[in-house]
Design a protein around this motif. Sequence first.
Motif, PDB file in Angstrom:
ATOM      1  N   LEU A   1      -6.655   4.121   8.071  1.00 10.62           N
ATOM      2  CA  LEU A   1      -6.160   3.326   9.030  1.00 10.62           C
ATOM      3  C   LEU A   1      -6.361   4.132  10.492  1.00 10.62           C
ATOM      4  O   LEU A   1      -6.556   3.887  11.398  1.00 10.62           O
TER       5      LEU A   1
ATOM      6  N   PRO B   1      -0.019  -2.981  16.901  1.00 14.89           N
ATOM      7  CA  PRO B   1      -1.202  -2.330  16.338  1.00 14.89           C
ATOM      8  C   PRO B   1      -2.158  -1.427  17.283  1.00 14.89           C
ATOM      9  O   PRO B   1      -2.613  -2.143  18.289  1.00 14.89           O
TER      10      PRO B   1
ATOM     11  N   GLY C   1       6.361   0.380   6.023  1.00 16.67           N
ATOM     12  CA  GLY C   1       5.189   0.534   5.382  1.00 16.67           C
ATOM     13  C   GLY C   1       4.955   0.526   4.046  1.00 16.67           C
ATOM     14  O   GLY C   1       5.339  -0.719   3.389  1.00 16.67           O
TER      15      GLY C   1
ATOM     16  N   GLY D   1       1.493  11.996  -1.224  1.00 17.32           N
ATOM     17  CA  GLY D   1       1.196  10.816  -1.789  1.00 17.32           C
ATOM     18  C   GLY D   1       2.543  10.034  -1.987  1.00 17.32           C
ATOM     19  O   GLY D   1       2.650   8.887  -2.319  1.00 17.32           O
TER      20      GLY D   1
ATOM     21  N   TYR E   1      10.607   5.443  -7.016  1.00 15.14           N
ATOM     22  CA  TYR E   1      11.265   6.693  -7.961  1.00 15.14           C
ATOM     23  C   TYR E   1      11.176   7.822  -7.413  1.00 15.14           C
ATOM     24  O   TYR E   1      10.290   8.280  -6.465  1.00 15.14           O
TER      25      TYR E   1
HETATM   26  C1  FAD Z   1       3.195   0.051  -5.331  1.00 16.97           C
HETATM   27  C2  FAD Z   1       3.513   1.472  -4.653  1.00 16.97           C
HETATM   28  C3  FAD Z   1       4.333   2.367  -5.313  1.00 16.97           C
HETATM   29  C4  FAD Z   1       4.888   3.779  -5.145  1.00 16.97           C
HETATM   30  N1  FAD Z   1       5.592   4.528  -5.899  1.00 16.97           N
HETATM   31  C5  FAD Z   1       5.986   5.619  -5.295  1.00 16.97           C
HETATM   32  C6  FAD Z   1       7.109   6.171  -6.120  1.00 16.97           C
HETATM   33  O1  FAD Z   1       7.688   5.782  -7.024  1.00 16.97           O
HETATM   34  N2  FAD Z   1       7.763   7.441  -5.598  1.00 16.97           N
HETATM   35  C7  FAD Z   1       7.290   7.918  -4.412  1.00 16.97           C
HETATM   36  O2  FAD Z   1       7.650   8.770  -3.813  1.00 16.97           O
HETATM   37  N3  FAD Z   1       6.169   7.350  -3.392  1.00 16.97           N
HETATM   38  C8  FAD Z   1       5.837   6.086  -4.184  1.00 16.97           C
HETATM   39  N4  FAD Z   1       4.726   5.376  -3.598  1.00 16.97           N
HETATM   40  C9  FAD Z   1       4.011   6.109  -2.355  1.00 16.97           C
HETATM   41  C10 FAD Z   1       5.316   6.034  -1.174  1.00 16.97           C
HETATM   42  O3  FAD Z   1       5.513   4.654  -0.884  1.00 16.97           O
HETATM   43  C11 FAD Z   1       4.365   6.733   0.110  1.00 16.97           C
HETATM   44  O4  FAD Z   1       4.018   8.237  -0.147  1.00 16.97           O
HETATM   45  C12 FAD Z   1       5.100   6.574   1.569  1.00 16.97           C
HETATM   46  O5  FAD Z   1       5.771   5.360   1.799  1.00 16.97           O
HETATM   47  C13 FAD Z   1       4.224   6.815   2.648  1.00 16.97           C
HETATM   48  O6  FAD Z   1       4.862   6.880   3.869  1.00 16.97           O
HETATM   49  P1  FAD Z   1       3.908   7.016   5.156  1.00 16.97           P
HETATM   50  O7  FAD Z   1       4.951   6.990   6.131  1.00 16.97           O
HETATM   51  O8  FAD Z   1       3.381   8.276   5.108  1.00 16.97           O
HETATM   52  O9  FAD Z   1       2.880   5.815   5.042  1.00 16.97           O
HETATM   53  P2  FAD Z   1       3.183   4.386   5.387  1.00 16.97           P
HETATM   54  O10 FAD Z   1       4.336   3.969   4.726  1.00 16.97           O
HETATM   55  O11 FAD Z   1       1.763   3.596   4.760  1.00 16.97           O
HETATM   56  O12 FAD Z   1       3.580   3.968   6.993  1.00 16.97           O
HETATM   57  C14 FAD Z   1       2.426   3.789   7.794  1.00 16.97           C
HETATM   58  C15 FAD Z   1       2.925   3.005   9.082  1.00 16.97           C
HETATM   59  O13 FAD Z   1       1.739   2.825   9.929  1.00 16.97           O
HETATM   60  C16 FAD Z   1       1.511   1.061  10.184  1.00 16.97           C
HETATM   61  N5  FAD Z   1       0.408   1.045  10.831  1.00 16.97           N
HETATM   62  C17 FAD Z   1      -0.893   0.943  10.210  1.00 16.97           C
HETATM   63  N6  FAD Z   1      -1.997   0.873  11.038  1.00 16.97           N
HETATM   64  C18 FAD Z   1      -1.346   1.101  12.179  1.00 16.97           C
HETATM   65  C19 FAD Z   1      -1.673   0.792  13.765  1.00 16.97           C
HETATM   66  N7  FAD Z   1      -3.155   0.903  13.839  1.00 16.97           N
HETATM   67  N8  FAD Z   1      -0.819   1.017  14.623  1.00 16.97           N
HETATM   68  C20 FAD Z   1       0.427   0.958  14.486  1.00 16.97           C
HETATM   69  N9  FAD Z   1       0.942   1.104  13.231  1.00 16.97           N
HETATM   70  C21 FAD Z   1       0.057   1.060  11.846  1.00 16.97           C
HETATM   71  C22 FAD Z   1       1.793   0.450   8.917  1.00 16.97           C
HETATM   72  O14 FAD Z   1       2.123  -0.906   8.987  1.00 16.97           O
HETATM   73  C23 FAD Z   1       2.957   1.497   8.220  1.00 16.97           C
HETATM   74  O15 FAD Z   1       4.220   0.851   8.513  1.00 16.97           O
HETATM   75  C24 FAD Z   1       4.429   4.360  -3.750  1.00 16.97           C
HETATM   76  C25 FAD Z   1       3.680   3.172  -2.791  1.00 16.97           C
HETATM   77  C26 FAD Z   1       3.367   1.866  -3.448  1.00 16.97           C
HETATM   78  C27 FAD Z   1       2.738   0.934  -2.331  1.00 16.97           C
END
Ligand code: FAD
Length: 461
Positions: free
Chosen positions: A270, A231, A42, A430, A61
């Motif tokens: 999403l 998806p 993701g 976040g 980070y």
């Molecule tokens: C540029 C950037 C910089 C960042 N900097 C930092 C940092 O320095 N330090 C830090 O701690 N955090 C940082 N973050 C935030 C961090 O990346 C997120 O908090 C964390 O990765 C979120 O994880 P998650 O599993 O909640 O969501 P996501 O990583 O968004 O995972 C959701 C997954 O669901 C999938 N998905 C979406 N829709 C569907 C669907 N309908 N069916 C099936 N799969 C689906 C997506 O493809 C994705 O793989 C940053 C993020 C970005 C983009």
Amino acid sequence: MTGADARVVVVGAGLAGLIAARDVAAAGAEVTVLEARDRVGGRMRGVPVSSGVVADGGAAYLGRQHTELLDLVSDHGLNLASTGMAGESTFLIDGERTTTASRVPPLDAVALGDLFDCLDDVVETVRPDAPWLTPDADRLDHLSAQRWLVDEVARADAHTFFPLFLGEMMAADPAAISVLHMAFYLRSGGGIRYLNAFEGGAQQWRIDGGAHLLTGALAAQLGDRVHVNQPVAAIDQDDDGVVVRCVADTDHAQSEFRTDRVIVALPPLLAQRIDFRPGLCTPRATTATGRGCAIKVHLGYPAPIWREGGQSGWSVSSTGPLLSTVDDSPPDGSAGVLTGFVTGAAASAFSALSPADQKDAALAHIGRLFPALPPPDTCCVTDWLAERYSRGCYAALFGPGDWLRLGPSLTEPHGRIHWAGTETSLEYFGLMEGAIRSGRRAAAEVIGAADARNNSRKVLV
Ligand SMILES: Cc1cc2nc3c(=O)[nH]c(=O)nc-3n(C[C@H](O)[C@H](O)[C@H](O)COP(=O)(O)OP(=O)(O)OC[C@H]3O[C@@H](n4cnc5c(N)ncnc54)[C@H](O)[C@@H]3O)c2cc1C
């Protein structure tokens, strides 16, 4: 974990979904992870910058307070790379370039002091465990951070600094978020000073080789339980179980999965797109819910040559596109990587440019910041606004009214459906740390529900 709740589908193979899947699999469940993209991770993604050098296109980070993340890094045998900087900072404020040993832009110190005092006041007021119960929550949730600034702080330099600060911290345009969301985010992330700092703060380290190595390792552990290119479009449930339906595309047939419980580990914008039957009592997002706006630009050099000129690579600019830059070179200095951050309103404008124009704009900005640097060998743009399965980053932005409407149901299961994802975590919302904590909580709910059913059966028998 045995019996009726032994099958679990996890939707989304980001950090939250993979951690949830790991925990329910360890408890004995039959786990299936459905991921829309052709890759896992993701918002954690490696970007090849030059031969053998991979930078963090997404999350990078972490700091000392990120205890679950630090444990995970250590469990997987990964190393931390310090972000410690030596050398001068560069500032480009209203077109004027200065270099100084300080990390703080050369703005009126009294104005910045006033701003941080006001921020401290509002951040201390917020209830981190239940932002919607904060005193005066209704007013704070309907007031934009921009309006709050105008009302609270008069000095012009505070107005210059505030959008840069919120861009850096939250990838947010102050007009797009409620002051309750701003205050909650800053408190949830460990407080303003921790969140804002490299040394001793939330940016103390990177994961050597890239944060995506973690999600890759988690997915490898789960093996063929993880299905990419799936998806999820609809989730139907009744008393007997759940059916999760994935849409077909040109390369993949439609598929469906029967299961006992589901963990939806998606960003709220999403999750809101999924067709739930029966429908949700409270939405996952509203029309006020926004997307964080951040784009990373990686510039690759043969070595961190700015260091030779006494520069740290850290810069802040009052106008875009690159509102800040940081030295993300490999720890051994075998190559040079400067990362530029384009955030908030500047990111929306930058995203609308063609790839060639993005590159030209980034290189022109680097030329103004570091005139002595030769052109980089490579320039890679990672535009999260264009990613349909992220819909922005770093995280969703709760707009006016969202915390009061969405907050109380953020983690409330919808029948057999449980919620994970960093935006469901009141701690480190976040951030990667929030994603891990949310995945662990959702897994514990599912395991707890199964155990409760099994125990009540034992009692009945
Ligand atoms: C540029 C950037 C910089 C960042 N900097 C930092 C940092 O320095 N330090 C830090 O701690 N955090 C940082 N973050 C935030 C961090 O990346 C997120 O908090 C964390 O990765 C979120 O994880 P998650 O599993 O909640 O969501 P996501 O990583 O968004 O995972 C959701 C997954 O669901 C999938 N998905 C979406 N829709 C569907 C669907 N309908 N069916 C099936 N799969 C689906 C997506 O493809 C994705 O793989 C940053 C993020 C970005 C983009």
